[in-house]
Structure formats: structure tokens, C-alpha cells
Design a protein around this motif. Structure first.
Motif, PDB file in Angstrom:
ATOM      1  N   ILE A   8       0.930  -1.637   0.070  1.00  0.00           N
ATOM      2  CA  ILE A   8      -0.123   0.072  -0.063  1.00  0.00           C
ATOM      3  C   ILE A   8       0.947   0.896  -0.175  1.00  0.00           C
ATOM      4  CG2 ILE A   8      -1.315   1.336   1.624  1.00  0.00           C
ATOM      5  CD1 ILE A   8      -2.769  -1.939   1.890  1.00  0.00           C
ATOM      6  N   GLY A   9       1.449   1.465   0.511  1.00  0.00           N
ATOM      7  CA  GLY A   9       3.203   2.469   0.629  1.00  0.00           C
ATOM      8  C   GLY A   9       3.860   2.744  -0.178  1.00  0.00           C
ATOM      9  N   ARG A  10       4.076   1.555  -0.807  1.00  0.00           N
ATOM     10  CA  ARG A  10       4.506   1.808  -2.121  1.00  0.00           C
ATOM     11  C   ARG A  10       3.590   2.031  -3.240  1.00  0.00           C
ATOM     12  NH1 ARG A  10       4.756  -1.417  -5.935  1.00  0.00           N
ATOM     13  NH2 ARG A  10       3.875  -3.106  -4.892  1.00  0.00           N
ATOM     14  N   VAL A  11       2.650   1.753  -3.347  1.00  0.00           N
ATOM     15  CA  VAL A  11       1.571   1.583  -4.449  1.00  0.00           C
ATOM     16  C   VAL A  11       1.507   3.011  -4.470  1.00  0.00           C
ATOM     17  CG1 VAL A  11      -0.242   2.355  -5.543  1.00  0.00           C
ATOM     18  CG2 VAL A  11       0.783   0.144  -5.058  1.00  0.00           C
ATOM     19  N   GLU A  12       1.217   4.068  -2.496  1.00  0.00           N
ATOM     20  CA  GLU A  12       1.012   5.911  -2.457  1.00  0.00           C
ATOM     21  C   GLU A  12       2.145   6.120  -3.352  1.00  0.00           C
ATOM     22  OE1 GLU A  12       0.274   5.485   0.931  1.00  0.00           O
ATOM     23  OE2 GLU A  12      -2.184   4.912   1.166  1.00  0.00           O
ATOM     24  N   THR A  16       8.213   1.389  -7.512  1.00  0.00           N
ATOM     25  CA  THR A  16       7.931   0.041  -8.093  1.00  0.00           C
ATOM     26  C   THR A  16       7.932  -0.571  -7.252  1.00  0.00           C
ATOM     27  OG1 THR A  16       9.787   0.115  -9.486  1.00  0.00           O
ATOM     28  CG2 THR A  16       8.351  -0.058 -10.482  1.00  0.00           C
ATOM     29  N   GLN A  17       8.298  -2.452  -7.139  1.00  0.00           N
ATOM     30  CA  GLN A  17       9.190  -3.179  -5.787  1.00  0.00           C
ATOM     31  C   GLN A  17      11.076  -2.625  -6.033  1.00  0.00           C
ATOM     32  OE1 GLN A  17       7.717  -6.959  -7.052  1.00  0.00           O
ATOM     33  NE2 GLN A  17       6.212  -7.120  -5.176  1.00  0.00           N
ATOM     34  N   GLN A  18      11.353  -3.097  -7.213  1.00  0.00           N
ATOM     35  CA  GLN A  18      12.972  -2.386  -7.461  1.00  0.00           C
ATOM     36  C   GLN A  18      12.952  -0.966  -6.899  1.00  0.00           C
ATOM     37  OE1 GLN A  18      14.773  -5.044  -8.826  1.00  0.00           O
ATOM     38  NE2 GLN A  18      16.101  -3.480  -8.211  1.00  0.00           N
ATOM     39  N   GLN A  19      12.387  -0.225  -7.281  1.00  0.00           N
ATOM     40  CA  GLN A  19      12.866   1.244  -6.349  1.00  0.00           C
ATOM     41  C   GLN A  19      12.827   1.101  -4.834  1.00  0.00           C
ATOM     42  OE1 GLN A  19       9.647   2.918  -8.689  1.00  0.00           O
ATOM     43  NE2 GLN A  19      11.190   4.632  -9.922  1.00  0.00           N
ATOM     44  N   LEU A  20      11.845   0.294  -4.978  1.00  0.00           N
ATOM     45  CA  LEU A  20      11.770   0.598  -2.788  1.00  0.00           C
ATOM     46  C   LEU A  20      13.691  -0.475  -2.820  1.00  0.00           C
ATOM     47  CD1 LEU A  20      11.090   0.567  -0.622  1.00  0.00           C
ATOM     48  CD2 LEU A  20       9.607  -0.961  -0.610  1.00  0.00           C
ATOM     49  N   ASP A  51      10.974   4.358   6.200  1.00  0.00           N
ATOM     50  CA  ASP A  51      12.036   5.944   5.780  1.00  0.00           C
ATOM     51  C   ASP A  51      11.053   5.888   3.906  1.00  0.00           C
ATOM     52  OD1 ASP A  51      12.959   7.912   6.337  1.00  0.00           O
ATOM     53  OD2 ASP A  51      14.965   7.371   5.452  1.00  0.00           O
ATOM     54  N   ALA A  52      11.545   5.024   3.253  1.00  0.00           N
ATOM     55  CA  ALA A  52      11.715   5.439   2.088  1.00  0.00           C
ATOM     56  C   ALA A  52      10.643   5.065   1.319  1.00  0.00           C
ATOM     57  CB  ALA A  52      12.412   3.868   1.553  1.00  0.00           C
ATOM     58  N   LEU A  53      10.180   5.018   2.358  1.00  0.00           N
ATOM     59  CA  LEU A  53       7.911   5.330   1.595  1.00  0.00           C
ATOM     60  C   LEU A  53       7.325   6.324   2.822  1.00  0.00           C
ATOM     61  CD1 LEU A  53       6.553   1.322   2.391  1.00  0.00           C
ATOM     62  CD2 LEU A  53       7.421   2.751   0.765  1.00  0.00           C
ATOM     63  N   GLY A  54       8.318   7.197   3.432  1.00  0.00           N
ATOM     64  CA  GLY A  54       7.602   8.925   4.344  1.00  0.00           C
ATOM     65  C   GLY A  54       6.589   8.348   5.317  1.00  0.00           C
ATOM     66  N   LYS A  55       6.663   7.216   5.930  1.00  0.00           N
ATOM     67  CA  LYS A  55       5.716   6.469   7.161  1.00  0.00           C
ATOM     68  C   LYS A  55       6.367   6.466   8.392  1.00  0.00           C
ATOM     69  CE  LYS A  55       2.301   5.769   4.053  1.00  0.00           C
ATOM     70  NZ  LYS A  55       0.790   6.763   4.206  1.00  0.00           N
ATOM     71  N   ILE A  60       3.402   1.284   9.331  1.00  0.00           N
ATOM     72  CA  ILE A  60       3.688   0.278   7.696  1.00  0.00           C
ATOM     73  C   ILE A  60       3.726  -1.327   8.220  1.00  0.00           C
ATOM     74  CG2 ILE A  60       5.638  -0.861   6.047  1.00  0.00           C
ATOM     75  CD1 ILE A  60       3.955   2.079   5.273  1.00  0.00           C
ATOM     76  N   PHE A  61       4.420  -1.509   9.666  1.00  0.00           N
ATOM     77  CA  PHE A  61       4.405  -2.675  10.490  1.00  0.00           C
ATOM     78  C   PHE A  61       3.686  -2.839  11.510  1.00  0.00           C
ATOM     79  CE2 PHE A  61       8.639  -1.726   7.955  1.00  0.00           C
ATOM     80  CZ  PHE A  61       8.546  -3.273   6.573  1.00  0.00           C
ATOM     81  N   GLU A  62       3.619  -3.382  11.888  1.00  0.00           N
ATOM     82  CA  GLU A  62       1.967  -4.395  12.768  1.00  0.00           C
ATOM     83  C   GLU A  62       2.555  -5.699  13.545  1.00  0.00           C
ATOM     84  OE1 GLU A  62      -2.445  -4.190  13.915  1.00  0.00           O
ATOM     85  OE2 GLU A  62      -2.201  -4.157  12.182  1.00  0.00           O
TER      86      GLU A  62
END
Length: 67
Positions: A8-12, A16-20, A51-55, A60-62
């Protein structure tokens, strides 16, 4: 069990998966495994991803206790 919202964070962020993967220094396969909850990240990797996702890491993790 550690549940995550990496996808979800990546799509927002329109990443891409590679960019992350490149942003946090892992392979794309690692991101795939994380998104499918087949792999739990180290604490350092979890912080890097957040951090990379700005969250915040907790958005992100639970942690969910397995019964």
C-alpha cells in the motif's frame, strides 16, 4: 506474526518493487517476500522501508500475536 502494508505504501508513493529495493539496499525478491509476509525484516530494514515510504514504522508494520 509481523503484518505489513508495504504494498500500500509503495503504491501511494508510485514506487515499483525494484525502486523500493534499490532505496533500501535489498533485492526485489526480498521486497516480494516481505509483501507476501513470507519474510520478517530486521528492525533496521523495517526502519529503512518506512523511511523510504515516508511513513511511521507503526503505520507500515504491525505485530499480531499468533494464536
Amino acid at each position: 506474526m509481523l503484518d505489513n502494508k508495504i504494498h500500500i505504501g509503495r503504491v501511494e508513493k508510485k514506487m515499483t518493487q525494484q525502486q523500493l529495493a534499490d532505496a533500501v539496499g535489498v533485492s526485489r525478491q526480498t521486497i516480494v517476500a516481505l509483501e507476501k509476509n513470507k519474510y520478517n525484516p530486521s528492525l533496521i530494514l523495517a526502519f529503512k522501508i518506512s523511511d523510504a515510504l515516508g511513513k511511521e514504522i507503526t503505520s507500515i508494520f504491525e505485530y499480531k500475536e499468533e494464536l
